[in-house]
Design a protein around this motif. Structure first.
Motif, short mmCIF file in Angstrom:
data_model
loop_
_atom_site.label_atom_id
_atom_site.label_comp_id
_atom_site.label_asym_id
_atom_site.label_seq_id
_atom_site.Cartn_x
_atom_site.Cartn_y
_atom_site.Cartn_z
N VAL A 134 0.84 -1.20 0.00
CA VAL A 134 0.00 0.00 0.00
C VAL A 134 0.88 1.25 0.00
N MET A 135 1.93 1.24 0.83
CA MET A 135 2.82 2.41 0.87
C MET A 135 3.62 2.53 -0.41
N TYR A 136 4.04 1.42 -0.96
CA TYR A 136 4.75 1.44 -2.24
C TYR A 136 3.91 2.12 -3.31
N HIS A 137 2.63 1.80 -3.35
CA HIS A 137 1.73 2.43 -4.31
C HIS A 137 1.58 3.92 -4.04
N SER A 138 1.58 4.29 -2.76
CA SER A 138 1.50 5.72 -2.43
C SER A 138 2.73 6.45 -2.95
N TYR A 139 3.89 5.84 -2.78
CA TYR A 139 5.12 6.46 -3.28
C TYR A 139 5.16 6.48 -4.81
N LEU A 140 4.55 5.48 -5.43
CA LEU A 140 4.46 5.51 -6.90
C LEU A 140 3.58 6.65 -7.38
N ARG A 141 2.55 6.98 -6.60
CA ARG A 141 1.73 8.15 -6.97
C ARG A 141 2.56 9.42 -6.88
N TRP A 142 3.42 9.50 -5.87
CA TRP A 142 4.33 10.65 -5.80
C TRP A 142 5.25 10.66 -7.02
N LEU A 143 5.77 9.48 -7.38
CA LEU A 143 6.65 9.39 -8.55
C LEU A 143 5.94 9.88 -9.80
N TYR A 144 4.68 9.57 -9.92
CA TYR A 144 3.86 10.03 -11.06
C TYR A 144 3.81 11.56 -11.10
N THR A 145 3.71 12.19 -9.94
CA THR A 145 3.67 13.66 -9.91
C THR A 145 4.99 14.27 -10.36
N GLN A 146 6.05 13.46 -10.34
CA GLN A 146 7.35 13.96 -10.73
C GLN A 146 7.66 13.70 -12.22
N GLY A 147 6.62 13.32 -12.96
CA GLY A 147 6.76 13.20 -14.40
C GLY A 147 7.08 11.82 -14.92
N PHE A 148 6.92 10.79 -14.08
CA PHE A 148 7.21 9.42 -14.50
C PHE A 148 5.90 8.69 -14.79
N PRO A 149 5.66 8.27 -16.02
CA PRO A 149 4.44 7.53 -16.34
C PRO A 149 4.45 6.15 -15.68
N LEU A 150 3.29 5.67 -15.28
CA LEU A 150 3.16 4.37 -14.62
C LEU A 150 2.24 3.47 -15.42
N LYS A 151 2.68 2.23 -15.67
CA LYS A 151 1.87 1.30 -16.46
C LYS A 151 0.57 0.96 -15.76
N ASN A 152 0.62 0.84 -14.43
CA ASN A 152 -0.56 0.42 -13.67
C ASN A 152 -1.22 1.59 -12.94
N ILE A 195 -3.60 2.08 -9.10
CA ILE A 195 -3.16 2.71 -7.86
C ILE A 195 -3.65 4.15 -7.71
N ASN A 196 -4.46 4.62 -8.63
CA ASN A 196 -4.94 6.00 -8.62
C ASN A 196 -6.05 6.19 -7.59
N VAL A 197 -5.64 6.30 -6.33
CA VAL A 197 -6.58 6.53 -5.23
C VAL A 197 -6.06 7.69 -4.39
N GLY A 198 -6.88 8.12 -3.43
CA GLY A 198 -6.47 9.23 -2.57
C GLY A 198 -6.74 10.58 -3.23
N PHE A 199 -6.49 11.65 -2.46
CA PHE A 199 -6.77 12.99 -2.98
C PHE A 199 -5.51 13.78 -3.30
N LEU A 200 -4.34 13.35 -2.82
CA LEU A 200 -3.12 14.12 -3.07
C LEU A 200 -2.78 14.15 -4.56
N ILE A 201 -3.07 13.07 -5.26
CA ILE A 201 -2.75 12.97 -6.68
C ILE A 201 -3.51 14.02 -7.50
N LYS A 202 -4.55 14.59 -6.90
CA LYS A 202 -5.37 15.58 -7.60
C LYS A 202 -4.92 17.02 -7.34
N ILE A 203 -3.94 17.20 -6.47
CA ILE A 203 -3.48 18.54 -6.11
C ILE A 203 -2.34 18.96 -7.04
N ARG A 204 -2.61 19.90 -7.91
CA ARG A 204 -1.66 20.25 -8.96
C ARG A 204 -0.35 20.82 -8.41
N GLU A 205 -0.42 21.48 -7.27
CA GLU A 205 0.81 22.06 -6.70
C GLU A 205 1.84 20.98 -6.36
#
Length: 344
Positions: free
Chosen positions: A90-108, A112-122
């Motif tokens: 679960v935490m690994y997926h959370s960190y992958l969401r952070w990785l996604y915000t840093q410009g890295f595309p994720l196959k899956n 793992i697209n859950v939570g609300f932080l991934i929606k915060i553009r800042e």
């Protein structure tokens, strides 16, 4: 302790960490001489405000928020589902969401697209993310204690881990933090530093004084394999905080903050020496050679939890970016902790 006072400690821990991060971020990697040349004889002493009227934090606080959200998702899933779920995954997926915000595309990503932080553009701003965190998370593999992903003891494993100390009782906080740190950092010093910080903050939430909490942490670490390097660094930090040496001489003896034991020992030194003065502690924690945002963030986490949000300068709280998001996460962790600190 009254619930209202305890909540102030949760809020203080997360907002304090973000403030320390933001204070140190502009001088990260600079030598002390360079900091003094740019900001004057006392170094950097106030938050730098950008055009949007906010002071920006770095990847340290970004990852701290994703750690907190990972905990919230994991524990809330357990409450409503009877099936087993792996906290590390679960935490690994959370960190992958952070990785996604840093410009890295994720196959899956959809999985793992859950939570609300991934929606915060800042949070999509790229702010000098740590190379080890990026390389580990982009490898497609999850590091564990049994299968280390690398041999890194960089401070990226500890600078993000404070929420574990808020959510869990001491021994559970330690174990969870070690597992979470090992996702990206495979050296024992790297992940044990995460466990030590989580235990320390949990002990503060329990009402222990800083010295009492530190002695417990050291005792805990002595029962762990390959902890000697970290134990030695924490003992040295304690001794230096009691010595007559000034910060300019003392902090370099602990390193520059780039590794787990250096970042944690510098932060503990500053917190112990200036335990009743949040401002002085953070100024001390960032005006040195090295990883100023990480040492500022960890010091802010520690003293924010110890002193509570009411003892953090209000003008600093008002300046920090995404303060409402940080406070919401702190409040959610507090509500969760009312359950997790009873059942674990």
């Amino acid at each position: 302790m009254f619930k209202s006072e305890l909540l102030k400690k949760f809020r203080g821990c997360l907002i304090g960490g973000a403030i320390g991060d933001a204070l140190g971020y502009p001088v990260e990697f600079l030598k002390r001489e360079e900091i003094l040349k740019i900001y004057g004889n006392e170094g950097i002493t106030d938050l730098i405000v950008k055009d949007n009227s906010n002071s920006e934090f770095s990847d340290d606080t970004q990852m701290t928020l994703f750690t907190a959200e990972g905990i919230l998702i994991f524990e809330n899933y357990k409450i409503i589902n009877s099936s087993y779920v792996d906290h590390k995954k679960v935490m690994y997926h959370s960190y992958l969401r952070w990785l996604y915000t840093q410009g890295f595309p994720l196959k899956n990503f959809e999985e793992i697209n859950v939570g609300f932080l991934i929606k915060i553009r800042e949070l999509y701003k790229i702010k000098a993310p740590g190379k080890t965190c990026i390389s580990a998370l982009s490898s497609g593999k999850m590091g564990t204690l049994d299968n280390p992903i690398n041999n890194s003891k960089g401070c990226g494993g500890v600078m993000r881990i404070a929420p574990c100390g808020l959510a869990y009782p001491k021994n559970v906080a330690f174990d969870m933090a070690v597992d979470f740190s090992a996702i990206t950092h495979g050296h024992p010093t790297g992940y044990l530093a995460g466990g030590a910080l989580a235990y320390f903050i949990s002990a503060i939430i329990d009402g222990l004084d800083l010295e009492e909490a530190l002695m417990e942490v050291i005792s805990k670490l002595k029962n762990c394999k390959k902890s000697e390097e970290l134990v030695e660094a924490l003992i040295e930090a304690y001794k230096l905080s009691k010595s007559s040496l000034g910060d300019i001489s003392a902090i370099p003896k602990l390193g520059q903050g780039f590794t787990g034991e250096e970042a944690l020992s510098i932060s503990l030194y500053c917190a112990l020496k200036y335990r009743n003065d949040f401002r002085k502690a953070l100024i001390s924690a960032v005006n040195h050679d090295g990883d100023s945002d990480s040492t500022g963030a960890i010091t802010g986490n520690i003293l924010g939890a110890y002193l509570g949000i009411d003892n953090i300068p209000k003008e600093w709280i008002q300046k920090i970016e995404l303060k409402d998001v940080i406070l919401k996460i702190a409040d959610d962790l507090f509500e969760l902790s009312q359950k997790t600190r009873r059942i674990y």
